[in-house]
Design a protein around this motif. Sequence first.
Motif, mmCIF file in Angstrom:
data_model
loop_
_atom_site.group_PDB
_atom_site.id
_atom_site.type_symbol
_atom_site.label_atom_id
_atom_site.label_comp_id
_atom_site.label_asym_id
_atom_site.label_seq_id
_atom_site.Cartn_x
_atom_site.Cartn_y
_atom_site.Cartn_z
ATOM 1 N N HIS A 41 0.844 -1.192 0.000
ATOM 2 C CA HIS A 41 0.000 0.000 0.000
ATOM 3 C C HIS A 41 0.889 1.257 0.000
ATOM 4 N N GLU A 42 0.260 2.382 -0.214
ATOM 5 C CA GLU A 42 0.994 3.653 -0.279
ATOM 6 C C GLU A 42 1.777 3.914 1.004
ATOM 7 N N SER A 43 1.184 3.566 2.142
ATOM 8 C CA SER A 43 1.859 3.785 3.422
ATOM 9 C C SER A 43 3.139 2.961 3.527
ATOM 10 N N GLN A 44 3.140 1.748 2.976
ATOM 11 C CA GLN A 44 4.347 0.927 2.978
ATOM 12 C C GLN A 44 5.423 1.531 2.084
ATOM 13 N N LEU A 45 4.988 2.050 0.952
ATOM 14 C CA LEU A 45 5.919 2.679 0.014
ATOM 15 C C LEU A 45 6.606 3.873 0.667
ATOM 16 N N ASN A 46 5.821 4.682 1.366
ATOM 17 C CA ASN A 46 6.370 5.863 2.037
ATOM 18 C C ASN A 46 7.372 5.467 3.129
ATOM 19 N N ILE A 82 5.203 -5.402 -10.292
ATOM 20 C CA ILE A 82 6.529 -4.834 -10.044
ATOM 21 C C ILE A 82 6.881 -3.929 -11.226
ATOM 22 N N GLY A 83 7.067 -2.641 -10.950
ATOM 23 C CA GLY A 83 7.305 -1.684 -12.026
ATOM 24 C C GLY A 83 8.632 -0.965 -11.898
ATOM 25 N N SER A 84 8.935 -0.147 -12.887
ATOM 26 C CA SER A 84 10.160 0.643 -12.866
ATOM 27 C C SER A 84 9.894 2.086 -12.439
ATOM 28 N N ASN A 85 8.618 2.488 -12.426
ATOM 29 C CA ASN A 85 8.245 3.848 -12.006
ATOM 30 C C ASN A 85 6.745 3.871 -11.725
ATOM 31 N N ARG A 86 6.249 5.049 -11.409
ATOM 32 C CA ARG A 86 4.814 5.236 -11.126
ATOM 33 C C ARG A 86 4.315 4.224 -10.094
ATOM 34 N N PHE A 87 5.068 4.099 -9.004
ATOM 35 C CA PHE A 87 4.687 3.159 -7.954
ATOM 36 C C PHE A 87 3.427 3.661 -7.245
ATOM 37 N N GLY A 88 2.650 2.721 -6.716
ATOM 38 C CA GLY A 88 1.445 3.121 -6.011
ATOM 39 C C GLY A 88 0.796 1.960 -5.296
ATOM 40 N N GLY A 89 -0.170 2.294 -4.436
ATOM 41 C CA GLY A 89 -0.899 1.288 -3.695
ATOM 42 C C GLY A 89 -2.298 1.087 -4.250
ATOM 43 N N TYR A 90 -3.234 0.802 -3.360
ATOM 44 C CA TYR A 90 -4.613 0.533 -3.772
ATOM 45 C C TYR A 90 -5.190 1.745 -4.504
ATOM 46 N N SER A 92 -4.506 0.333 -7.600
ATOM 47 C CA SER A 92 -3.676 -0.145 -8.705
ATOM 48 C C SER A 92 -2.255 -0.353 -8.197
ATOM 49 N N PHE A 93 -2.005 -1.533 -7.687
ATOM 50 C CA PHE A 93 -0.751 -1.814 -6.997
ATOM 51 C C PHE A 93 0.438 -1.904 -7.955
ATOM 52 N N CYS A 94 1.520 -1.236 -7.573
ATOM 53 C CA CYS A 94 2.775 -1.331 -8.324
ATOM 54 C C CYS A 94 3.933 -1.035 -7.371
ATOM 55 N N ALA A 95 4.800 -1.997 -7.183
ATOM 56 C CA ALA A 95 5.909 -1.870 -6.238
ATOM 57 C C ALA A 95 7.231 -1.805 -6.989
ATOM 58 N N PRO A 96 8.257 -1.198 -6.382
ATOM 59 C CA PRO A 96 9.589 -1.172 -7.001
ATOM 60 C C PRO A 96 10.259 -2.542 -6.951
ATOM 61 N N ASP A 97 11.334 -2.689 -7.719
ATOM 62 C CA ASP A 97 12.054 -3.964 -7.778
ATOM 63 C C ASP A 97 12.491 -4.438 -6.398
ATOM 64 N N GLY A 276 -0.581 -2.697 4.277
ATOM 65 C CA GLY A 276 -0.803 -1.460 5.016
ATOM 66 C C GLY A 276 -2.132 -1.464 5.745
ATOM 67 N N MET A 277 -2.857 -2.584 5.689
ATOM 68 C CA MET A 277 -4.158 -2.670 6.369
ATOM 69 C C MET A 277 -3.953 -2.725 7.880
ATOM 70 N N TYR A 278 -4.835 -2.040 8.606
ATOM 71 C CA TYR A 278 -4.677 -2.039 10.054
ATOM 72 C C TYR A 278 -5.996 -2.240 10.796
#
Length: 367
Positions: A41-46, A82-90, A92-97, A276-278
Amino acid sequence: MRLIYIITLAIVCTVTTATAQMVVNPFSRTSLLFAGDLMQHESQLNAARTADGRYSFSPCYKYIEKEVKGADIAIANLETTIGSNRFGGYPSFCAPDSFLYAAMGAGFDILLFANNHCLDRGKRGALRTMQMMDSLGIIHCGVYRDSTDRAQRYPLIVERKGTRIAILNYTYGLNGIPVPAPLVVNLIDKEVMAKDIERAKKMKPHCIIACMHWGDEYVSLPPKHIKELAQWLVEQGVDHIIGNHPHVVQPIEVRNDSTTAKRNAIVYSLGNLVSGMYARGRDGGLLARVELTRVYDLCWLSALKYALTWVARPGRDGVANFTIMPADTSLVHKNAATREKMQQFIEDSRRLFRKHNRGAEEYMITP
């Protein structure tokens, strides 16, 4: 002549070694560890962003890494692209390598990819995710580049200690996203699954395990149609079933066939391994340890165990990153609020399992 002699000697040595292994290893015990959803999720990315603008997810696994690496085969559900850019959470999930590097570093051997978020970034996102897994040597299952790729890779056969295991993976849907040609995503379809199971049988595995992305989100008991589908899978020849998707833990059972003496492990939902669910019930999950015993070509379920895990959050729980912990309040005894939240998850889970589990034993993880 000398070359012929060397080749002949090599063949004799190979046959002798293989024969010796057959004699020495008629018996084996193989452990498979199944983990729940790997979400970002976005919170994990941050929280994972470092001072240099990169991302580090490795700290998430420090308390369970020993347990994951201790299994002969460790499997988790990768519920993000798993993407190279435009990472995001819910949504439309996309995480870095680095998200993938961390899962690999923690010891996961196989990642399931047939889930409702595998096409969040379309065809390109799915292809890049599979490309990254292939480049890192991570075995994956459930999504394929085309029908030829699927025919070559599926059913997935893995072998450890002389035990051959067929792994199947299906999802209930894709959040309304159509599958872009020529990609193939394994959807829950009895006609297709029946053919896959028969194909798996022809590969002569010692057991067949179906990993199902199914059920209702945030519901602690599997609905009737999921139980019926589990029974159908067993009737088709599937030995064990592992479920994901509800984001909460659901009951575990061992079914005993009085006619054949066969034992089938069914885990309806592993919950979240990391996310990131709580909200109550969504802040944890379980590790299911399936132990198989093989004597020559006979293979059976010798144990089904589970360990509860809980995710500590940065800030309030005294950690710098989202961190998977064994559900043990002694690890967080200095923080009353965190201890209370973890205790709530433990008590809710154990109450559910006391009432509905059959034949599964809880164990504790030693970090």
